[in-house]
Design an enzyme around this catalytic site. Structure first.
Site, PDB file in Angstrom:
ATOM      1  N   ASP A   8      10.478   0.861  -3.665  1.00 33.30           N
ATOM      2  CA  ASP A   8      10.900  -0.226  -2.702  1.00 33.30           C
ATOM      3  C   ASP A   8      12.145  -0.823  -2.753  1.00 33.30           C
ATOM      4  O   ASP A   8      12.080  -1.721  -3.905  1.00 33.30           O
ATOM      5  CB  ASP A   8       9.795  -1.437  -2.639  1.00 33.30           C
ATOM      6  CG  ASP A   8       8.284  -0.852  -2.210  1.00 33.30           C
ATOM      7  OD1 ASP A   8       7.982   0.342  -3.018  1.00 33.30           O
ATOM      8  OD2 ASP A   8       7.559  -1.542  -1.624  1.00 33.30           O
ATOM      9  N   GLU A  39      10.728  -0.627   2.980  1.00 37.51           N
ATOM     10  CA  GLU A  39      10.058  -1.706   3.581  1.00 37.51           C
ATOM     11  C   GLU A  39      10.270  -3.120   3.618  1.00 37.51           C
ATOM     12  O   GLU A  39      10.239  -4.114   4.155  1.00 37.51           O
ATOM     13  CB  GLU A  39       8.506  -1.626   3.635  1.00 37.51           C
ATOM     14  CG  GLU A  39       8.110  -1.897   2.184  1.00 37.51           C
ATOM     15  CD  GLU A  39       6.754  -2.431   1.868  1.00 37.51           C
ATOM     16  OE1 GLU A  39       6.005  -2.435   2.937  1.00 37.51           O
ATOM     17  OE2 GLU A  39       6.307  -2.994   0.925  1.00 37.51           O
ATOM     18  N   ASN A  40      11.039  -3.395   2.135  1.00 35.68           N
ATOM     19  CA  ASN A  40      11.395  -4.847   1.778  1.00 35.68           C
ATOM     20  C   ASN A  40      13.119  -4.965   1.748  1.00 35.68           C
ATOM     21  O   ASN A  40      13.582  -5.783   1.267  1.00 35.68           O
ATOM     22  CB  ASN A  40      11.082  -5.149   0.423  1.00 35.68           C
ATOM     23  CG  ASN A  40       9.285  -4.923   0.502  1.00 35.68           C
ATOM     24  OD1 ASN A  40       8.960  -4.183  -0.303  1.00 35.68           O
ATOM     25  ND2 ASN A  40       8.606  -5.825   1.180  1.00 35.68           N
ATOM     26  N   ASN A  67       3.501  -1.874   4.778  1.00 33.77           N
ATOM     27  CA  ASN A  67       3.003  -2.824   5.518  1.00 33.77           C
ATOM     28  C   ASN A  67       4.030  -3.923   5.897  1.00 33.77           C
ATOM     29  O   ASN A  67       3.722  -4.586   6.795  1.00 33.77           O
ATOM     30  CB  ASN A  67       1.981  -3.783   4.732  1.00 33.77           C
ATOM     31  CG  ASN A  67       2.655  -3.899   3.291  1.00 33.77           C
ATOM     32  OD1 ASN A  67       3.213  -3.158   2.605  1.00 33.77           O
ATOM     33  ND2 ASN A  67       2.215  -5.294   2.677  1.00 33.77           N
ATOM     34  N   HIS A  68       5.170  -3.799   5.359  1.00 36.57           N
ATOM     35  CA  HIS A  68       6.144  -4.685   6.047  1.00 36.57           C
ATOM     36  C   HIS A  68       7.085  -4.086   6.967  1.00 36.57           C
ATOM     37  O   HIS A  68       7.905  -4.522   7.294  1.00 36.57           O
ATOM     38  CB  HIS A  68       6.940  -5.146   4.715  1.00 36.57           C
ATOM     39  CG  HIS A  68       6.198  -6.168   4.152  1.00 36.57           C
ATOM     40  ND1 HIS A  68       5.593  -7.316   4.250  1.00 36.57           N
ATOM     41  CD2 HIS A  68       5.990  -6.076   2.584  1.00 36.57           C
ATOM     42  CE1 HIS A  68       4.991  -8.030   3.460  1.00 36.57           C
ATOM     43  NE2 HIS A  68       5.230  -7.302   2.181  1.00 36.57           N
ATOM     44  N   HIS A 151       1.516   4.348   0.204  1.00 34.25           N
ATOM     45  CA  HIS A 151       2.000   2.824   0.164  1.00 34.25           C
ATOM     46  C   HIS A 151       0.591   2.063   0.044  1.00 34.25           C
ATOM     47  O   HIS A 151       0.065   1.767   0.880  1.00 34.25           O
ATOM     48  CB  HIS A 151       2.792   2.651   1.283  1.00 34.25           C
ATOM     49  CG  HIS A 151       3.424   1.348   1.105  1.00 34.25           C
ATOM     50  ND1 HIS A 151       4.618   0.950   0.262  1.00 34.25           N
ATOM     51  CD2 HIS A 151       3.002   0.026   1.276  1.00 34.25           C
ATOM     52  CE1 HIS A 151       4.917  -0.160   0.362  1.00 34.25           C
ATOM     53  NE2 HIS A 151       4.116  -0.918   0.813  1.00 34.25           N
ATOM     54  N   HIS A 176       4.568   0.160  -3.174  1.00 35.40           N
ATOM     55  CA  HIS A 176       4.070  -0.861  -2.821  1.00 35.40           C
ATOM     56  C   HIS A 176       3.851  -2.167  -3.826  1.00 35.40           C
ATOM     57  O   HIS A 176       4.088  -3.450  -3.691  1.00 35.40           O
ATOM     58  CB  HIS A 176       2.583  -0.729  -2.006  1.00 35.40           C
ATOM     59  CG  HIS A 176       1.877  -2.227  -1.448  1.00 35.40           C
ATOM     60  ND1 HIS A 176       2.635  -2.825  -0.671  1.00 35.40           N
ATOM     61  CD2 HIS A 176       0.820  -2.561  -2.071  1.00 35.40           C
ATOM     62  CE1 HIS A 176       1.564  -4.226  -0.528  1.00 35.40           C
ATOM     63  NE2 HIS A 176       0.608  -3.742  -1.226  1.00 35.40           N
ATOM     64  N   HIS A 178       5.479  -2.418  -6.516  1.00 33.48           N
ATOM     65  CA  HIS A 178       6.712  -2.646  -7.262  1.00 33.48           C
ATOM     66  C   HIS A 178       6.763  -2.850  -8.717  1.00 33.48           C
ATOM     67  O   HIS A 178       7.990  -3.179  -9.322  1.00 33.48           O
ATOM     68  CB  HIS A 178       7.196  -4.218  -6.611  1.00 33.48           C
ATOM     69  CG  HIS A 178       7.612  -4.217  -5.278  1.00 33.48           C
ATOM     70  ND1 HIS A 178       8.476  -5.211  -4.687  1.00 33.48           N
ATOM     71  CD2 HIS A 178       6.977  -3.600  -4.206  1.00 33.48           C
ATOM     72  CE1 HIS A 178       8.617  -5.189  -3.255  1.00 33.48           C
ATOM     73  NE2 HIS A 178       7.643  -3.963  -2.999  1.00 33.48           N
TER      74      HIS A 178
HETATM   75 FE   LIG Z   1       7.234  -3.619  -1.021  1.00 31.17          FE
HETATM   76 FE   LIG Z   2       4.173  -3.100   0.665  1.00 34.31          FE
END
Ligand SMILES: [Fe+2]
Ligand SMILES: [Fe+2]
Length: 259
Positions: A8, A39-40, A67-68, A151, A176, A178
């Site tokens: 990520d 995603e981040n 999820n983001h 993820h 996910h 990190h």
């Molecule tokens: Fe993430």
């Molecule tokens: Fe995530």
């Protein structure tokens, strides 16, 4: 073929560091193909057009999500238009974007599949079923190489799906948490595997967030406005060497650089 997969990318620090080092890493390691989880990548979470473009311009061939990914509504159009920017495939058909893409390298076709876990997560389709369907689609399209970004939160779910995929995909990596795990390996069936790649984000942080804010949130359970940490940046991921004829993983190398 050498495939670089990076965890990520978190906020401006992660994006700017990636931009600085990815071209060098690609050249030094002789990377043929690169996947980054994005995603981040937007400041304050999620992903937007500018940050996706920046990751692609840094040298990523495919961006995966999690999820983001759906956090910013303004990004939905980009997800529909750019077939190399993915969201997890086990969200419903009505969700914007796609969970799998096929990248034609000329001499070989690569399928990239993005899935999300359901343990400690949202009640979306069972990832085992989605994986079966995606692999079938990839085989129908004559993809020799299949790569999976799973993820997910729970290590046991990641390992189980990884073993389930063994022998059917070239590489299976988690994102996910990190936090990079110490289990990069090649399974008996020839699938390269790691439970979590880690992240491209602030080294002294909790998932990229300033530690004191994460402590405050967890100690008092009150709303906290998260701020991204700064300073040294981790570039976390893994390189999978894959035989283009058999699709099997033949070598792995951990990427854990502090910039
Ligand atoms: Fe993430
Ligand atoms: Fe995530």
């Amino acid at each position: 073929m050498k495939i670089l997969c990076l965890g990520d990318v978190v906020s401006k620090l992660g994006r700017e560091t990636l931009q600085k080092v990815l071209p060098k890493i690609r050249q030094e390691k002789g990377i043929d193909f690169c996947i980054c989880n994005g995603e981040n990548s937007a400041d304050g979470n999620g992903i937007i057009k500018q940050t996706a473009d920046q990751i692609f311009n840094s040298g990523a061939d495919v961006i995966t999500g999690g999820n983001h990914t759906f956090r910013r509504k303004e990004f939905y159009e980009y997800l529909e238009q750019n077939k190399f920017c993915l969201r997890p495939a086990n969200y419903g058909e009505a969700a914007p974007g796609k969970g799998m893409c096929i990248y034609d390298m000329g001499r070989v076709k690569i399928a990239v599949i993005n899935l999300m876990g359901v343990v400690f997560s949202e009640a979306i389709e069972n990832p085992f079923d989605t994986l079966d369907r995606c692999i079938e689609n990839a085989k129908d399209e004559n993809c020799k190489l299949i790569l999976v970004d799973f993820h997910a939160e729970a290590t046991a779910e990641k390992k189980a799906l990884g073993y389930y995929a063994d022998g059917r995909v070239s590489a299976f990596f988690g994102t996910h948490t990190h936090t990079q795990t110490n289990d990069l390996q090649i399974f008996e069936g020839g699938t390269g595997y790691i439970t979590d790649l880690g992240m491209c984000g602030a080294k002294h942080s909790v998932l990229g967030i300033k530690p004191y804010l994460a402590i405050e949130k967890q100690k008092y359970h009150l709303p906290v406005r998260f701020e991204n940490a700064e300073g040294e940046c981790l570039i976390n991921g893994a390189v999978f060497e894959v035989d283009e004829q058999t699709g099997k993983c033949t070598g792995t190398e951990l990427v854990n650089i502090t910039v």
